[in-house]
Design an enzyme around this catalytic site. Structure first.
Site, PDB file in Angstrom:
ATOM      1  N   SER A   1       0.805  -1.216   0.000  1.00 64.58           N
ATOM      2  CA  SER A   1       0.000   0.000   0.000  1.00 64.58           C
ATOM      3  C   SER A   1       0.839   1.267   0.000  1.00 64.58           C
ATOM      4  O   SER A   1       0.298   2.368   0.020  1.00 64.58           O
ATOM      5  CB  SER A   1      -0.925   0.015   1.225  1.00 64.58           C
ATOM      6  OG  SER A   1      -0.149  -0.012   2.398  1.00 64.58           O
TER       7      SER A   1
ATOM      8  N   THR B   1      -2.108   3.285   4.387  1.00 66.88           N
ATOM      9  CA  THR B   1      -1.305   4.491   4.311  1.00 66.88           C
ATOM     10  C   THR B   1      -0.424   4.610   5.547  1.00 66.88           C
ATOM     11  O   THR B   1      -0.866   4.349   6.652  1.00 66.88           O
ATOM     12  CB  THR B   1      -2.229   5.729   4.271  1.00 66.88           C
ATOM     13  OG1 THR B   1      -3.042   5.638   3.109  1.00 66.88           O
ATOM     14  CG2 THR B   1      -1.422   7.016   4.248  1.00 66.88           C
TER      15      THR B   1
ATOM     16  N   THR C   1       1.459   7.013   0.335  1.00 64.33           N
ATOM     17  CA  THR C   1       0.599   5.874   0.021  1.00 64.33           C
ATOM     18  C   THR C   1       0.573   5.590  -1.479  1.00 64.33           C
ATOM     19  O   THR C   1       0.867   6.460  -2.299  1.00 64.33           O
ATOM     20  CB  THR C   1      -0.844   6.156   0.485  1.00 64.33           C
ATOM     21  OG1 THR C   1      -1.652   4.991   0.303  1.00 64.33           O
ATOM     22  CG2 THR C   1      -1.466   7.303  -0.291  1.00 64.33           C
TER      23      THR C   1
ATOM     24  N   ARG D   1      -7.270   8.642  -9.692  1.00 61.65           N
ATOM     25  CA  ARG D   1      -7.860   8.874  -8.379  1.00 61.65           C
ATOM     26  C   ARG D   1      -6.810   9.347  -7.388  1.00 61.65           C
ATOM     27  O   ARG D   1      -5.702   8.839  -7.324  1.00 61.65           O
ATOM     28  CB  ARG D   1      -8.513   7.602  -7.863  1.00 61.65           C
ATOM     29  CG  ARG D   1      -9.180   7.738  -6.485  1.00 61.65           C
ATOM     30  CD  ARG D   1      -8.293   7.297  -5.349  1.00 61.65           C
ATOM     31  NE  ARG D   1      -8.985   7.319  -4.048  1.00 61.65           N
ATOM     32  CZ  ARG D   1      -8.389   7.089  -2.885  1.00 61.65           C
ATOM     33  NH1 ARG D   1      -7.092   6.833  -2.851  1.00 61.65           N
ATOM     34  NH2 ARG D   1      -9.082   7.128  -1.748  1.00 61.65           N
TER      35      ARG D   1
ATOM     36  N   THR E   1      -5.708   7.983   7.981  1.00 62.41           N
ATOM     37  CA  THR E   1      -5.628   6.824   7.111  1.00 62.41           C
ATOM     38  C   THR E   1      -7.036   6.297   6.905  1.00 62.41           C
ATOM     39  O   THR E   1      -7.942   6.595   7.676  1.00 62.41           O
ATOM     40  CB  THR E   1      -4.718   5.727   7.698  1.00 62.41           C
ATOM     41  OG1 THR E   1      -4.533   4.679   6.742  1.00 62.41           O
ATOM     42  CG2 THR E   1      -5.302   5.146   8.961  1.00 62.41           C
ATOM     43  N   GLY E   2      -7.234   5.538   5.846  1.00 64.59           N
ATOM     44  CA  GLY E   2      -8.564   5.003   5.575  1.00 64.59           C
ATOM     45  C   GLY E   2      -9.089   5.461   4.239  1.00 64.59           C
ATOM     46  O   GLY E   2      -8.319   5.815   3.338  1.00 64.59           O
TER      47      GLY E   2
END
Length: 329
Positions: free
Chosen positions: A86, A188, A206, A216, A239-240
């Site tokens: 990631s 991330t 990330t 994106r 993060t997320g």
């Protein structure tokens, strides 16, 4: 740390101290507490299970490096780890098979730099720092960011590893995409550090959502969303699912809540509640987590779902701390 353990999972309980009611008294008290308690500094925290990264950052700090040096070099550890799918080299690609990186960095003076949709360069966080220090801009994107990296002497690399390519080819068989918890998720790395002088810096890097649409960009390279530093108050990284962090300008919100007197833990909790309490929020199907630190060296973390974690290096202890979370059904 595995990508597929994320939008499935996420704890730490921050310890809050009483703070002054005004910004001035809060900042003065924070500075005094740091001066009196030298054992709290230096300090490093980061999202997820990244002890190698925090160890590198602490090494920099203990050798007299700045918080800015620490967060850059700490994040670089994860960018170079091809097992981390990631971040950096080895990151899972977009749906076209291209690994694209986003990163940002911010120093004690409020200066910041960012790169978005960067390809063929492993250390996106270092390019972000160069944008901050060597250009009049805050953000460079795509081919422009890549060309800037080459001009600085960074070498072109193929970021798509064999394992990431194999995972992408398997995904293409059905090409189904939805950022559901535990599926097509991302880990991330965001890092915050306070050096021996009490100065705070932060960084975030990330490869974004796996199999995302080409082009994106999430919250990670956006100052105020994925990262924010106010050296008088503290710092936060997120993060997320980046789209949800952007909608509430999450990291800026956390720092501003600390400015108003909330502890890092209280601020992270409030920021998560802003997300889940939005009308028609689909929060049961995505993850967001925050970590934060204030000038006193207090830390906090909070997430929507269980199993988010923070790595903390302070007073000679480098440990992973499970975050507290909102959804306890």
């Amino acid at each position: 740390m595995k990508r597929r353990n994320f939008i499935k999972n996420a704890s730490l309980t921050g310890v809050g101290l009483a703070v002054g009611n005004s910004l001035v008294s809060y900042a003065e008290t924070s500075f005094k507490n740091i001066s009196k308690n030298s054992t709290t500094l230096p300090l490093v925290i980061a999202t997820w299970h990244v002890e190698n990264a925090t160890a590198k950052a602490m090494e920099i700090l203990q050798n007299g490096g700045t918080a800015l040096d620490a967060v850059e070099q700490g994040c670089m550890v994860e960018e170079a780890d091809v097992k981390n799918q990631s971040v950096g080299k080895g990151g899972l690609p977009d749906r076209e098979g291209n690994v694209t990186l986003d990163a940002c960095i911010m120093n004690k003076d409020g200066d910041c730099g960012s790169v978005v949709y960067l390809q063929n360069i492993t250390h996106a966080v270092s390019i972000a720092r160069k944008v901050m220090e060597d250009t009049p801009h805050v953000m460079l994107a795509g081919k422009g960011a890549e060309q800037f990296a080459y001009e600085l002497g960074f070498k072109k690399e193929n970021l798509l590893t064999d394992s990431a390519k194999k995972a992408w080819e398997e995904w293409k068989k059905e090409s189904k995409y939805k950022p559901i918890i535990n599926i097509e998720n991302h880990d991330t790395i965001g890092m915050l550090a306070i050096d021996k002088n009490g100065d705070i810096s932060g960084a975030c890097t990330t490869s974004g959502l796996a199999y995302k649409m080409a082009g994106r960009v999430g919250d990670s390279p956006i100052i105020g969303s994925g990262l924010f530093i106010d050296n008088e108050i503290g710092g936060c990284v997120a993060t997320g699912l980046g789209e949800e962090v952007v909608k509430t300008v999450g990291s800026f919100l956390v720092v501003e809540l600390m400015r108003q007197g909330k502890s890092p833990q209280e601020a992270c909790e409030e920021a998560i509640k802003r997300i889940v309490k939005k009308p028609n929020s689909d929060y049961k199907n995505f993850q967001v987590g925050y970590i934060a630190v204030n000038k006193q060296g207090e830390t906090g973390s909070y997430s929507i779902h269980q199993w988010f974690s923070m790595t903390k290096f302070q007073d000679g202890v480098n440990e992973q701390i499970q975050s507290d979370y909102f959804l306890k059904e």
